[in-house]
Design a protein around this motif. Structure first.
Motif, mmCIF file in Angstrom:
data_model
loop_
_atom_site.group_PDB
_atom_site.id
_atom_site.type_symbol
_atom_site.label_atom_id
_atom_site.label_comp_id
_atom_site.label_asym_id
_atom_site.label_seq_id
_atom_site.Cartn_x
_atom_site.Cartn_y
_atom_site.Cartn_z
ATOM 1 N N GLY A 42 0.840 -1.200 0.000
ATOM 2 C CA GLY A 42 0.000 0.000 0.000
ATOM 3 C C GLY A 42 0.873 1.248 0.000
ATOM 4 O O GLY A 42 2.113 1.166 0.098
ATOM 5 N N SER A 43 0.237 2.405 -0.073
ATOM 6 C CA SER A 43 0.989 3.669 -0.183
ATOM 7 C C SER A 43 1.872 3.923 1.040
ATOM 8 O O SER A 43 3.062 4.246 0.897
ATOM 9 N N VAL A 44 1.317 3.803 2.224
ATOM 10 C CA VAL A 44 2.086 4.130 3.432
ATOM 11 C C VAL A 44 3.260 3.171 3.590
ATOM 12 O O VAL A 44 4.412 3.573 3.813
ATOM 13 N N GLU A 89 0.504 -9.056 2.165
ATOM 14 C CA GLU A 89 -0.247 -8.265 1.189
ATOM 15 C C GLU A 89 -1.278 -9.198 0.560
ATOM 16 O O GLU A 89 -1.022 -10.392 0.411
ATOM 17 N N ARG A 91 -3.040 -8.237 -2.421
ATOM 18 C CA ARG A 91 -3.147 -8.019 -3.869
ATOM 19 C C ARG A 91 -1.962 -8.670 -4.558
ATOM 20 O O ARG A 91 -0.875 -8.781 -3.987
ATOM 21 N N ILE A 130 -4.280 -12.387 4.845
ATOM 22 C CA ILE A 130 -5.582 -13.028 5.076
ATOM 23 C C ILE A 130 -6.673 -11.946 5.096
ATOM 24 O O ILE A 130 -6.408 -10.803 5.465
ATOM 25 N N VAL A 179 -0.774 -1.441 8.345
ATOM 26 C CA VAL A 179 -1.049 -0.317 7.434
ATOM 27 C C VAL A 179 -1.905 -0.830 6.273
ATOM 28 O O VAL A 179 -1.749 -0.407 5.134
ATOM 29 N N ALA A 180 -2.772 -1.776 6.595
ATOM 30 C CA ALA A 180 -3.674 -2.342 5.582
ATOM 31 C C ALA A 180 -4.903 -1.440 5.441
ATOM 32 O O ALA A 180 -5.157 -0.574 6.286
ATOM 33 N N SER A 181 -5.672 -1.680 4.392
ATOM 34 C CA SER A 181 -6.885 -0.900 4.150
ATOM 35 C C SER A 181 -7.804 -0.925 5.374
ATOM 36 O O SER A 181 -7.912 -1.952 6.059
ATOM 37 N N THR A 182 -8.472 0.190 5.602
ATOM 38 C CA THR A 182 -9.416 0.284 6.725
ATOM 39 C C THR A 182 -10.536 -0.743 6.557
ATOM 40 O O THR A 182 -11.122 -0.857 5.482
ATOM 41 N N TYR A 215 -4.208 -10.527 12.988
ATOM 42 C CA TYR A 215 -2.779 -10.194 12.871
ATOM 43 C C TYR A 215 -2.232 -9.798 14.253
ATOM 44 O O TYR A 215 -1.128 -10.177 14.636
ATOM 45 N N ASP A 255 -5.025 4.565 14.390
ATOM 46 C CA ASP A 255 -5.231 5.494 13.281
ATOM 47 C C ASP A 255 -4.245 6.669 13.323
ATOM 48 O O ASP A 255 -4.421 7.626 14.086
ATOM 49 N N GLY A 256 -3.238 6.585 12.495
ATOM 50 C CA GLY A 256 -2.194 7.614 12.455
ATOM 51 C C GLY A 256 -2.751 9.027 12.307
ATOM 52 O O GLY A 256 -3.692 9.261 11.559
ATOM 53 N N THR A 258 -2.026 12.374 10.916
ATOM 54 C CA THR A 258 -1.052 12.908 9.961
ATOM 55 C C THR A 258 -1.451 14.241 9.334
ATOM 56 O O THR A 258 -0.586 14.952 8.844
ATOM 57 N N LYS A 304 -13.479 5.472 9.886
ATOM 58 C CA LYS A 304 -12.533 6.584 9.802
ATOM 59 C C LYS A 304 -13.130 7.839 10.440
ATOM 60 O O LYS A 304 -12.471 8.542 11.199
ATOM 61 N N ASP A 362 -0.406 12.288 1.574
ATOM 62 C CA ASP A 362 -0.765 11.527 2.764
ATOM 63 C C ASP A 362 0.320 10.540 3.199
ATOM 64 O O ASP A 362 0.686 10.472 4.370
#
Ligand SMILES: NC(=O)c1ccc[n+]([C@@H]2O[C@H](COP(=O)([O-])OP(=O)(O)OC[C@H]3O[C@@H](n4cnc5c(N)ncnc54)[C@H](O)[C@@H]3O)[C@@H](O)[C@H]2O)c1
Length: 427
Positions: A42-44, A89, A91, A130, A179-182, A215, A255-256, A258, A304, A362
């Motif tokens: 992911g991006s982060v 990951e 994907r 997973i 840092v996976a998708s919400t 996790y 939740d970071g 930022t 979020k 971000d």
């Protein structure tokens, strides 16, 4: 506290050994510190891994890293250069491909070619993740996930990957960062209340926890640190804190903080200290990266918004009309823009307002915080701490283990924690 055995084999002796090895200045001897990123492409995660490679090669500085401030020098934290990465990951993609796109979108592609080999090396240590109870949108992304019949099987699989990573690189310490998708918000389960009930439910019920918490379970059960940089449930479960306490593991979240919420947590204090009355605070965020796309799903957006909307109410102590919006605008790519309108009342009931615009990349803002959190969790591991690390509150929108919401006060508590003498080790 329950004494019921955990439902699968963990390695508490390893935890005890690591903790009792602690000696003053032990940090200096750190050669390699394991960092496992859930959501590794992911991006982060990509910017965190790429950023560390850039620093290791002496191609970039440490601006944006909290722990590079002079106040942290005495803490003798593990050097960022000592980090070795692995991750999960879901994907079918590669870190090299992600970095190529994301670094370009953030305007830092000039160093990409110099770190390709570092990224390829980490690519070789990324395992299929997973997806359980994290919402249909994420499950749709999950084309690289093994078939898993139960939560217990998922925990075992994650643990196996973490153990293999530690064994392969001879790592004594590991920090797992989510840092996976919400994920979508999940209904609370009574089994979360204690470890014995959770362990029982894990053996009898097909689904008890969402992926972020599985996790966390896998990491904490072997004494590894777990950080939840997302608004997902993660380790925010009483039973998982009990597990951390028992296994001598530390955890932090969630939740970071930022961008917009960071500014909010500073500006709110201005109004409080000047005795200006906040009447309403509305913010609208637009972003175009994958996180933004994920958050366009109402269930995930709810998670979020809950963490973004906490700060003001906690700090002022009276009712303020608040609202936060998030919308996905594809053309913005990695840029996130937030507009805020703050209505406040002053002397003689005069009505005034403050408006601001925040515009940032971000993941460029988030990635150094991930590296900071790893260093600080490692420090806590060396000190033999266990349970929630409330001192890490300034990093989070919805901090666990701290009732303080004002940013400066949070930062001061962190500095105090850093300089405290921690002689305690596990027996
Ligand atoms: N960027 C910021 O400033 C910021 C701030 C605070 C919190 N966050 C949170 O951090 C997380 C990551 O943000 P991002 O911008 O990198 O998002 P992203 O969508 O770019 O990356 C998330 C990655 O996680 C992977 N993933 C999803 N579910 C997974 C699972 N169960 N196991 C393993 N991998 C999984 C996805 O395939 C994707 O590669 C999000 O939850 C976001 O809300 C980001």
């Amino acid at each position: 506290m329950s004494d019921s055995p955990l439902p699968f084999t963990v390695t508490p002796s390893e935890v005890a050994r690591e903790a009792s090895d602690i000696s003053p200045g032990a940090q200096k001897t750190v050669k390699r510190l394991g960092v496992w990123l859930v959501g590794a492409c992911g991006s982060v995660a990509t910017i965190a891994i790429a950023g560390q490679a850039v620093m290791r090669r002496g191609l970039g500085g440490a601006i944006g890293l909290v722990t590079s401030r002079p106040e942290f020098a005495s803490a003798d934290l593990a050097p960022i250069e000592s980090f070795v990465f692995g991750g999960h990951e879901i994907r079918k993609t590669s870190l090299v491909a992600s970095a190529n796109g994301i670094m370009r979108a953030c305007g830092v592609a000039d160093v990409f070619e110099s770190i390709v080999s570092d990224l390829e090396e980490v690519d070789g240590r990324i395992r299929p993740g997973i997806t359980r109870a994290c919402g249909r949108e994420i499950e749709r992304l999950g084309i690289n996930v093994p078939p898993i019949a139960s939560d217990l099987e998922a925990i075992r699989l994650i643990r196996k990957d973490l153990d293999a990573f530690k064994a392969e690189l001879g790592l004594t310490h590991l920090v797992v960062v989510n840092v996976a998708s919400t994920e979508a918000v999940v209904d609370a389960n009574d089994a979360w209340q204690s470890l014995s009930r959770l362990d029982e439910a894990l053996t009898t019920e097909p689904s008890v926890l969402p992926a972020s918490s599985l996790y966390a379970y896998a990491a904490l059960s072997a004494g590894d640190a777990y950080v939840n940089f997302t608004p997902s449930l993660g380790s925010r479960v009483r039973a998982l804190n009990e597990l951390a306490e028992r296994r001598g593991a530390v955890h932090a979240g969630s939740d970071g903080k930022t961008g917009e919420t960071l500014v909010k947590s500073v500006l709110t204090e201005l109004f409080v200290r000047r005795n200006l009355k906040l009447r309403s605070w509305f913010g609208q965020n637009i972003l175009g990266n994958d996180d933004g796309r994920t958050l366009s799903d109402p269930m995930r957006k709810a998670a979020k918004l809950h963490s973004k909307d906490q700060v003001i109410r906690r700090m002022v102590g009276y009712q303020v009309e608040t609202g936060v919006g998030i919308d996905y605008v594809q053309s913005l790519g990695e840029t996130k823009v937030a507009w805020d309108y703050v209505h406040f009342e002053g002397f003689l009931k005069s009505q005034m307002n403050l408006q601001f615009t925040w515009s940032g990349y971000d993941s460029i803002l988030a990635a150094p915080l991930v590296l900071d959190l790893v260093r600080l969790c490692h420090l806590a591991q060396l000190r033999g701490e266990r349970g929630i690390l409330g001192a890490l509150a300034p990093f989070f929108k919805d901090p666990m283990g701290s009732a303080e919401s004002a940013f400066v006060a949070q930062d001061e508590s962190l500095l105090k924690w850093i300089t405290e003498e921690h002689g305690k080790t596990l027996q």
